[in-house]
Design a protein around this motif. Structure first.
Motif, PDB file in Angstrom:
ATOM      1  N   LEU A  68      36.853   1.595  80.749  1.00 21.98           N
ATOM      2  CA  LEU A  68      36.742   2.527  79.631  1.00 21.98           C
ATOM      3  C   LEU A  68      36.760   3.959  80.157  1.00 21.98           C
ATOM      4  O   LEU A  68      36.057   4.285  81.117  1.00 21.98           O
ATOM      5  N   GLY A  69      37.549   4.796  79.486  1.00 21.12           N
ATOM      6  CA  GLY A  69      37.657   6.192  79.911  1.00 21.12           C
ATOM      7  C   GLY A  69      36.439   7.017  79.558  1.00 21.12           C
ATOM      8  O   GLY A  69      35.839   7.656  80.411  1.00 21.12           O
ATOM      9  N   GLN A  70      36.056   6.995  78.274  1.00 24.98           N
ATOM     10  CA  GLN A  70      34.975   7.870  77.823  1.00 24.98           C
ATOM     11  C   GLN A  70      34.084   7.155  76.817  1.00 24.98           C
ATOM     12  O   GLN A  70      34.526   6.273  76.070  1.00 24.98           O
ATOM     13  N   LEU A  71      32.823   7.568  76.785  1.00 24.34           N
ATOM     14  CA  LEU A  71      31.876   7.193  75.747  1.00 24.34           C
ATOM     15  C   LEU A  71      31.632   8.418  74.879  1.00 24.34           C
ATOM     16  O   LEU A  71      31.273   9.490  75.378  1.00 24.34           O
ATOM     17  N   THR A  72      31.805   8.254  73.591  1.00 18.08           N
ATOM     18  CA  THR A  72      31.743   9.364  72.648  1.00 18.08           C
ATOM     19  C   THR A  72      30.361   9.512  72.033  1.00 18.08           C
ATOM     20  O   THR A  72      29.870   8.595  71.370  1.00 18.08           O
ATOM     21  N   ARG A  73      29.710  10.605  72.300  1.00 16.34           N
ATOM     22  CA  ARG A  73      28.536  11.088  71.582  1.00 16.34           C
ATOM     23  C   ARG A  73      27.445  10.042  71.378  1.00 16.34           C
ATOM     24  O   ARG A  73      27.070   9.708  70.257  1.00 16.34           O
ATOM     25  N   SER A  74      26.925   9.561  72.487  1.00 11.99           N
ATOM     26  CA  SER A  74      25.812   8.613  72.422  1.00 11.99           C
ATOM     27  C   SER A  74      24.571   9.246  71.805  1.00 11.99           C
ATOM     28  O   SER A  74      23.731   8.559  71.219  1.00 11.99           O
ATOM     29  N   PHE A  75      24.444  10.577  71.953  1.00 13.23           N
ATOM     30  CA  PHE A  75      23.271  11.288  71.430  1.00 13.23           C
ATOM     31  C   PHE A  75      23.588  12.050  70.143  1.00 13.23           C
ATOM     32  O   PHE A  75      22.682  12.337  69.368  1.00 13.23           O
ATOM     33  N   GLY A  76      24.838  12.410  69.942  1.00 14.43           N
ATOM     34  CA  GLY A  76      25.184  13.309  68.857  1.00 14.43           C
ATOM     35  C   GLY A  76      25.680  12.641  67.602  1.00 14.43           C
ATOM     36  O   GLY A  76      26.261  13.309  66.745  1.00 14.43           O
ATOM     37  N   THR A  77      25.444  11.346  67.455  1.00 13.73           N
ATOM     38  CA  THR A  77      25.906  10.620  66.275  1.00 13.73           C
ATOM     39  C   THR A  77      24.765  10.314  65.310  1.00 13.73           C
ATOM     40  O   THR A  77      24.942  10.346  64.098  1.00 13.73           O
ATOM     41  N   ALA A  78      23.591  10.024  65.842  1.00 16.69           N
ATOM     42  CA  ALA A  78      22.417   9.692  65.027  1.00 16.69           C
ATOM     43  C   ALA A  78      21.172  10.103  65.808  1.00 16.69           C
ATOM     44  O   ALA A  78      21.221  10.238  67.038  1.00 16.69           O
ATOM     45  N   VAL A  80      18.157   9.912  67.988  1.00 17.64           N
ATOM     46  CA  VAL A  80      17.629   8.951  68.944  1.00 17.64           C
ATOM     47  C   VAL A  80      16.713   9.698  69.904  1.00 17.64           C
ATOM     48  O   VAL A  80      17.010  10.831  70.319  1.00 17.64           O
ATOM     49  N   ASP A  81      15.591   9.129  70.210  1.00 21.47           N
ATOM     50  CA  ASP A  81      14.672   9.733  71.178  1.00 21.47           C
ATOM     51  C   ASP A  81      15.428   9.960  72.485  1.00 21.47           C
ATOM     52  O   ASP A  81      16.101   9.051  72.979  1.00 21.47           O
ATOM     53  N   PRO A  82      15.378  11.169  73.049  1.00 25.12           N
ATOM     54  CA  PRO A  82      16.193  11.461  74.238  1.00 25.12           C
ATOM     55  C   PRO A  82      15.960  10.507  75.401  1.00 25.12           C
ATOM     56  O   PRO A  82      16.920  10.086  76.059  1.00 25.12           O
ATOM     57  N   ALA A  83      14.720  10.170  75.671  1.00 25.56           N
ATOM     58  CA  ALA A  83      14.442   9.258  76.787  1.00 25.56           C
ATOM     59  C   ALA A  83      15.007   7.873  76.515  1.00 25.56           C
ATOM     60  O   ALA A  83      15.630   7.250  77.392  1.00 25.56           O
ATOM     61  N   GLN A 120      15.882  16.605  69.182  1.00 28.28           N
ATOM     62  CA  GLN A 120      14.807  17.181  69.998  1.00 28.28           C
ATOM     63  C   GLN A 120      15.331  18.081  71.115  1.00 28.28           C
ATOM     64  O   GLN A 120      14.577  18.428  72.029  1.00 28.28           O
ATOM     65  N   ALA A 121      16.589  18.495  71.061  1.00 29.77           N
ATOM     66  CA  ALA A 121      17.144  19.400  72.073  1.00 29.77           C
ATOM     67  C   ALA A 121      17.086  20.836  71.571  1.00 29.77           C
ATOM     68  O   ALA A 121      17.164  21.111  70.369  1.00 29.77           O
ATOM     69  N   THR A 122      16.971  21.770  72.500  1.00 30.36           N
ATOM     70  CA  THR A 122      16.905  23.188  72.164  1.00 30.36           C
ATOM     71  C   THR A 122      18.118  23.612  71.349  1.00 30.36           C
ATOM     72  O   THR A 122      19.263  23.340  71.727  1.00 30.36           O
ATOM     73  N   VAL A 372      13.036  13.067  80.518  1.00 32.10           N
ATOM     74  CA  VAL A 372      14.073  13.774  79.774  1.00 32.10           C
ATOM     75  C   VAL A 372      13.386  14.646  78.734  1.00 32.10           C
ATOM     76  O   VAL A 372      12.874  14.148  77.727  1.00 32.10           O
ATOM     77  N   ASN A 373      13.335  15.940  78.996  1.00 34.80           N
ATOM     78  CA  ASN A 373      12.739  16.905  78.068  1.00 34.80           C
ATOM     79  C   ASN A 373      13.817  17.911  77.715  1.00 34.80           C
ATOM     80  O   ASN A 373      14.192  18.754  78.529  1.00 34.80           O
ATOM     81  N   LEU A 374      14.340  17.818  76.515  1.00 37.03           N
ATOM     82  CA  LEU A 374      15.491  18.631  76.128  1.00 37.03           C
ATOM     83  C   LEU A 374      15.112  19.933  75.437  1.00 37.03           C
ATOM     84  O   LEU A 374      15.994  20.700  75.051  1.00 37.03           O
ATOM     85  N   ASP A 375      13.818  20.189  75.286  1.00 37.33           N
ATOM     86  CA  ASP A 375      13.376  21.457  74.680  1.00 37.33           C
ATOM     87  C   ASP A 375      12.185  21.994  75.460  1.00 37.33           C
ATOM     88  O   ASP A 375      11.086  22.161  74.928  1.00 37.33           O
ATOM     89  N   SER A 376      12.438  22.266  76.723  1.00 36.18           N
ATOM     90  CA  SER A 376      11.372  22.699  77.625  1.00 36.18           C
ATOM     91  C   SER A 376      10.899  24.110  77.288  1.00 36.18           C
ATOM     92  O   SER A 376      11.575  24.866  76.563  1.00 36.18           O
ATOM     93  N   THR A 377       9.770  24.476  77.847  1.00 40.02           N
ATOM     94  CA  THR A 377       9.259  25.838  77.663  1.00 40.02           C
ATOM     95  C   THR A 377      10.258  26.861  78.182  1.00 40.02           C
ATOM     96  O   THR A 377      10.491  27.897  77.543  1.00 40.02           O
ATOM     97  N   GLY A 378      10.860  26.570  79.327  1.00 33.90           N
ATOM     98  CA  GLY A 378      11.861  27.483  79.871  1.00 33.90           C
ATOM     99  C   GLY A 378      13.049  27.647  78.944  1.00 33.90           C
ATOM    100  O   GLY A 378      13.585  28.756  78.787  1.00 33.90           O
TER     101      GLY A 378
END
Length: 770
Positions: A68-78, A80-83, A120-122, A372-378
């Protein structure tokens, strides 16, 4: 055990890939050329145009036996908890590697235009806000953080940045662009590319090319750009981001120019991009763009014909799924319709990129980062800085701002108390969560109302919405006017609602008929100003809107382009004075709704004149922005007598910028080129350099621009980029309409024809001055 040559780290990548290709079947090679969108809906509109009729049913377990060449938007479709999402992606990768003969994982890609488009991402400010900062280094740092977050979740490729140059602000995707000038777009866009690539993530330039020049500002409409507009306005940001940013992927545009769709244009995707510019990465299709050659453009009769056209043009990867490069492609190769050499060419490029990413190595592992913390303080600190730098103070004629700390404030308007007012259409809550109304945003997004109450705890703040973003209903005017009449000042927070395909007033597929404020907001603003109470207009938008109707009737005007999760505190900080506004307009703000399409890049006939009763001059010019401090521009180099340099020469132009006010602030010194006489018509002014300078009260900095004659080049009558001898003016300015100093030059010598090694950037030096 003998390691196959394609697994041997000691061999060059090209040799490894050649060995691997020689071992692969046709189906295994074509499998590297498409993605699979797991979890995408096949009914309804989804999050992409024509998603329902372009999706293909498939047997996942059987499909991945080919690879398989690519996986499309595992996170950007629905949501899902990032971890958990990272673990699920790792499991999918393990299944892919275990199912195929060669154990090659897929490249996972995601959208990342205003941050990682994941729950949950910045949510950072949108690209139009990046342009308003005029601060490439901070954009580069943002992109590096986005890249780090993508990598921590197992993602390899980001579908950003957008390098389209605004040509008509009615276009819905203006919020996704950086501005209306190719130099600003190129420098800020290149900074984003550098940041993303420095994190090891493949940056994808989009949309190549001409997408923003669509007729009537309609999404996907035909592009009517001429040869010179295409060469001198549309293409330079892409060239800069490839040469200076190091982008490793390019996305073909949906649109067609002069009858040829970009996805089927070998002159664009192979002749220009690869043979002239030397690009060696991958070209990917915009979502369903190859299938659209059949269904929308009608230049192909079948999916196989569409695949043939796209492969011939130079598209290596079909995204997001396998409509054309799936089963139709190997069948077309076996029937003799498509040469297998085209498949090999594309597969080789894809596998070379996988080799660069380490995906062909035996020790590759799909395991995600420990946390996996996608909205860190930094992240939030940087999002706040970007938002604060991007807020533009358009007007403050009587010094109404900053607001007094103990004043009575009526906060009104449909954007004042809505967290989504801060976000563009590619931020996860706007892009995906509208389909999941019961799921919380996943990140903290203070509203302007909440942030202002926090910022000014001693103020008496009341609120009334007044009206909706869209719709004609004026029933709420009465309460908002009453609250305003009881206050010392009214803060009217108006603007856009980001959405997709008509579900918003700004965003992809949300094009505007004119540049009047949406819905009843214009009437609402009229009602507020009629009270006699000073009104501060705060705009949270994805495009500029015509404000001439209220010019001289407002106490102050503040513009923020979807400033992200920290946008509320940033705007409140400007209103309170904690933040000294330093944003500058990346797009012009028009006088009247019908005064567009117009950008500042106009030749003489595009400017106001006696030949028409319509005056397109903007109310606020490109580059405009005010501050709570003042700056003096002193000792500019160059006088009335022109300096002479050759058509291959250089010249330094300098000015001292001194903070003459009582607080620290930032000035943006802009350098424009005026070419009085040329062999083809030229923009009256165009940006060729800029520098953001921060200074404390009394401090001064000397800004020097190292102009090279290459920066005066343009596409001549013969279709080649040339530098012509003759007079030039270098204009140091605070905006395209506020020139502070002019240096006169004369270029001498022959006409020079430039190649791809020409200078793209005006180098700048800043030194302290006593």
């Amino acid at each position: 055990m003998t390691t196959a040559p394609w697994r041997d780290h000691a061999l060059p990548a090209a040799a490894r890939v050649d060995d691997l290709l020689s071992r692969m079947t046709l189906e295994e090679k074509t499998a590297q050329l498409y993605g699979v969108w797991v979890g995408a809906s096949t009914d309804g509109d989804g999050v992409a145009p024509h998603q329902h009729d372009m999706s293909v049913d498939h047997d996942w377990d059987e499909l991945i036996t080919r690879g398989l060449g690519q996986l499309t938007r595992s996170f950007g479709t629905a949501p899902v908890d990032p971890a958990l999402g990272a673990q699920a992606l790792a499991r999918a990768q393990r299944r892919i590697t275990e199912a195929g003969r060669f154990g090659i994982p897929a490249i996972a890609h995601e959208e990342c235009l205003a941050g990682f488009t994941a729950w949950q991402a910045t949510a950072y400010p949108v690209p139009l806000a990046w342009g308003a900062t005029w601060d490439p280094p901070v954009v580069e740092e943002m992109a590096r953080r986005i890249g780090d977050d993508l990598r921590s979740a197992g993602v390899h490729q980001g579908l950003a940045p957008v390098l389209d140059v605004v040509r008509d602000p009615r276009w819905g995707r203006v919020e996704e662009t950086i501005g209306e000038d190719p130099y600003l777009v190129g420098t800020v866009g290149s900074a984003y590319v550098k940041g993303l690539e420095s994190a090891g993530v493949v940056a994808t330039l989009k949309h190549f090319a001409g997408y923003a020049s669509s007729a009537g500002a309609r999404n996907l409409a035909p592009v009517r750009a001429g040869v010179r507009e295409f060469a001198d306005v549309t293409l330079p940001p892409f060239e800069m981001a490839l040469r200076e940013g190091g982008a490793r992927s390019v996305m073909a545009a949906y649109t067609e120019r002069d009858g040829v769709p970009a996805s089927a244009d070998p002159e664009l995707l192979t002749g220009l991009l690869r043979e002239e510019w030397g690009f060696t990465g991958t070209v990917v299709a915009d979502y369903f763009g190859i299938g659209f050659l059949q269904t929308l453009h009608r230049v192909a009769g079948t999916p196989a014909e569409a695949a043939h056209a796209a492969l011939t043009a130079g598209i290596d990867v079909e995204l997001p799924t396998l409509k054309c490069y799936g089963d139709p492609l190997p069948a077309a190769v076996r029937s003799g319709q498509v040469p297998e050499e085209l498949v090999d060419r594309a597969a080789r490029r894809v596998l070379l990129q996988k080799c660069e990413l380490g995906l062909l190595d035996e020790d590759w592992t799909p395991e995600p980062a420990a946390s996996v913390n996608l909205d860190s303080t930094g992240n939030r600190i940087l999002a706040r800085r970007l938002a604060e730098e991007s807020v533009v103070l358009l007007d403050n004629p009587d010094g109404l701002l900053p607001l007094a700390p103990d004043t009575r404030i009526a906060v009104v308007g449909p954007r004042a108390a809505d967290a989504l007012a801060m976000l563009g259409c590619y931020s996860f809550p706007s892009h995906v969560l509208t389909h999941h109304p019961d799921v919380p945003a996943g990140i903290e997004i203070p509203t302007v109302l909440d942030a202002l109450r926090t910022e000014l705890p001693d103020a008496k703040v009341t609120f009334a919405q007044g009206c909706d973003v869209t719709g004609p209903d004026t029933a709420g005017f009465e309460e908002a006017v009453a609250r305003t009449a009881e206050a010392d000042v009214c803060v009217a927070v108006l603007g856009d609602r980001a959405g997709l395909f008509g579900r918003g007033t700004s965003g992809e597929g949300c094009d505007a008929t004119d540049l009047g404020l949406p819905g009843a907001q214009g009437e609402f603003l009229d009602a507020l100003t009629a009270t006699g109470v000073p009104v501060v207009l705060v705009l949270l938008t994805g495009r500029p809107y015509a404000l001439g109707r209220w010019h001289g009737r407002l106490g102050a005007v503040v513009q923020a382009f979807f400033p992200g999760e920290e946008g509320g505190p940033a705007v409140a900080g400007v209103l309170s004075g904690r933040v000294n506004p330093s944003g500058r307009l990346p797009v012009s703000v028009p006088q009247v709704p019908g005064g567009q399409p117009w950008t500042y890049l106009q030749p003489p006939l595009g400017l106001a004149g006696e030949v028409s009763n319509l005056d397109p001059t903007p109310l606020y010019a490109f580059g405009h922005g005010r501050s709570y401090t003042t700056f003096a521009w002193e000792n500019g180099t160059g006088g009335e007598e022109p300096a002479e340099i050759g058509t291959d020469g250089s010249y330094d132009v300098s000015v001292t910028v001194r903070n003459t006010g009582e607080r620290e602030g930032a000035e943006v010194v802009q350098l424009y080129l005026h070419d009085p006489v040329a062999s083809v018509t030229r923009p009256d002014m165009r940006l060729i350099g800029y520098q953001r300078v921060t200074a404390a009260p009394g401090e001064a900095a000397r800004v020097t621009f190292r102009f090279h004659a290459d920066l005066s080049s343009f596409t001549g009558r013969a279709g080649r980029r040339v530098v012509e001898p003759g007079a030039l003016e270098l204009r140091l300015a605070a905006s395209s309409a506020d020139v502070r100093h002019t240096a006169h030059l004369t270029l001498t010598g022959p006409v020079r024809v430039l190649g791809t090694d020409r200078r793209l950037r005006c180098e700048t030096e800043v030194s302290c001055v006593e």
